[in-house]
Design an enzyme around this catalytic site. Sequence first.
Site, PDB file in Angstrom:
ATOM      1  N   GLU A  84       0.825  -1.208   0.000  1.00 54.30           N
ATOM      2  CA  GLU A  84       0.000   0.000   0.000  1.00 54.30           C
ATOM      3  C   GLU A  84       0.862   1.263   0.000  1.00 54.30           C
ATOM      4  O   GLU A  84       0.509   2.262  -0.625  1.00 54.30           O
ATOM      5  CB  GLU A  84      -0.976  -0.001   1.183  1.00 54.30           C
ATOM      6  CG  GLU A  84      -2.087  -1.048   1.064  1.00 54.30           C
ATOM      7  CD  GLU A  84      -2.981  -0.851  -0.168  1.00 54.30           C
ATOM      8  OE1 GLU A  84      -3.012   0.256  -0.727  1.00 54.30           O
ATOM      9  OE2 GLU A  84      -3.645  -1.822  -0.583  1.00 54.30           O
ATOM     10  N   TYR A 109      -6.402   6.527   4.365  1.00 54.95           N
ATOM     11  CA  TYR A 109      -6.540   5.514   3.319  1.00 54.95           C
ATOM     12  C   TYR A 109      -5.748   4.254   3.670  1.00 54.95           C
ATOM     13  O   TYR A 109      -6.279   3.140   3.618  1.00 54.95           O
ATOM     14  CB  TYR A 109      -6.078   6.058   1.945  1.00 54.95           C
ATOM     15  CG  TYR A 109      -5.870   4.905   0.994  1.00 54.95           C
ATOM     16  CD1 TYR A 109      -6.956   4.281   0.400  1.00 54.95           C
ATOM     17  CD2 TYR A 109      -4.585   4.372   0.793  1.00 54.95           C
ATOM     18  CE1 TYR A 109      -6.783   3.163  -0.402  1.00 54.95           C
ATOM     19  CE2 TYR A 109      -4.399   3.265  -0.006  1.00 54.95           C
ATOM     20  CZ  TYR A 109      -5.499   2.654  -0.595  1.00 54.95           C
ATOM     21  OH  TYR A 109      -5.321   1.537  -1.362  1.00 54.95           O
ATOM     22  N   ASP A 124      -9.179   5.993  -1.903  1.00 57.04           N
ATOM     23  CA  ASP A 124      -8.089   6.693  -2.613  1.00 57.04           C
ATOM     24  C   ASP A 124      -8.685   7.420  -3.817  1.00 57.04           C
ATOM     25  O   ASP A 124      -9.913   7.503  -3.957  1.00 57.04           O
ATOM     26  CB  ASP A 124      -6.977   5.699  -3.003  1.00 57.04           C
ATOM     27  CG  ASP A 124      -7.428   4.719  -4.086  1.00 57.04           C
ATOM     28  OD1 ASP A 124      -8.628   4.716  -4.450  1.00 57.04           O
ATOM     29  OD2 ASP A 124      -6.580   3.957  -4.581  1.00 57.04           O
TER      30      ASP A 124
HETATM   31  N1  ADE Z   1      -3.636   0.499  -5.337  1.00 57.90           N
HETATM   32  C1  ADE Z   1      -3.684   0.731  -4.026  1.00 57.90           C
HETATM   33  N2  ADE Z   1      -3.911  -0.407  -3.350  1.00 57.90           N
HETATM   34  C2  ADE Z   1      -4.005  -1.381  -4.270  1.00 57.90           C
HETATM   35  C3  ADE Z   1      -4.224  -2.777  -4.206  1.00 57.90           C
HETATM   36  N3  ADE Z   1      -4.351  -3.375  -3.039  1.00 57.90           N
HETATM   37  N4  ADE Z   1      -4.263  -3.438  -5.350  1.00 57.90           N
HETATM   38  C4  ADE Z   1      -4.092  -2.810  -6.531  1.00 57.90           C
HETATM   39  N5  ADE Z   1      -3.888  -1.519  -6.651  1.00 57.90           N
HETATM   40  C5  ADE Z   1      -3.844  -0.807  -5.536  1.00 57.90           C
END
Ligand code: ADE
Length: 351
Positions: free
Chosen positions: A39, A122, A140
């Site tokens: 993340e 987030y 997000d």
């Molecule tokens: N962008 C942010 N978190 C994500 C996730 N878990 N999988 C794919 N894209 C992401």
Amino acid sequence: MKEYLTEQAICDLLAWYQKNKRDLPWRRTSDPYRIWLSEIMLQQTRVEAVKPYYARFLDTCPTVKDLADLNEDRLMKLWEGLGYYSRVRNLQKAAQTVMRDFGGEIPHTYEELRRLTGIGEYTAGAIASIAFGERVPAIDGNVLRVLARVMGSREDIADPKTKSAWRGALLPLIPEAAGDFNQALIELGATVCVPNGEAKCKECPMRSYCVSCRENLTDEIPVRSAKKPRRIEKKTVLVIQDGDLTALCKRPDKGLLAGLWELPNREGHLSEGALIDFIRSIGFEPLRVERIEDSKHIFTHIEWHMIAYTVRIAPEFDGWQDGAGMLLVKNEELHASYAIPSAFSAYTKYL
Ligand code: ADE
């Protein structure tokens, strides 16, 4: 929100996710440390760019303890090229807190996660829901776009009040499968409900619930207020070399690219004459100066507009050690051990 995200809509979204989700390395694990790392890396960075960094990082730091203990230069080297280096500094600081205050175990709740350095609303929501199943939102930019379109809302998604209101509205709707639900919204935003007039409504599991699809509004929604223009900074970058040694400087501990190594540089665009004066003023004798290509680098709030010179200096110079805080580094060592930010990538081929 609940008129749009009905039980049936959520059910369809989850079924779509199960069938269509991308096979990503951080979706093959339930280890909260690995989910946390993914993340952080995915903030501001594309999935495809993250993949090789993620694998390499975990080879070097397979556990929170390894991360907490890693030496700073090696840590920066692992992040070299990903940008937004404060992410990795905060990550390490939080890992050290986890070791010191939580006995090495990553806290399980949104509230506790939120207190760790670098974990905002987030990220805490993403980790708590994906790794621990807590029913909290993770909103997000992708999710804001999806929600705005589904509801046909013209609220400004750049306004924190919008996010905060939608967070409150989404909270009671989150199903038992909270991690999948949040990832389904993220995935939908990343692969189907994409920005810039490219939304693929025909493929979307939400099409029969979505106001923007029904009323053909995906080109107008979401509404996002204009960002403030970036500040432009002119710079002159110097590739100063003596044989196979190159001069590097360390950036200040605070601010942009804090504490990273960089090529020496000066504010403004220096003429060749002014550059030679500068080189002499720090105690070096320039043997040959050559102008090389210009380049630009865009940060979130700043743009660097760079001109650059290679400067060959007389070797074996005693003044080196202290020359304006510069360090002379052997080229092979430079590539192996020093993280140079991508802002200088136009010039690393001269090293
Ligand atoms: N962008 C942010 N978190 C994500 C996730 N878990 N999988 C794919 N894209 C992401």
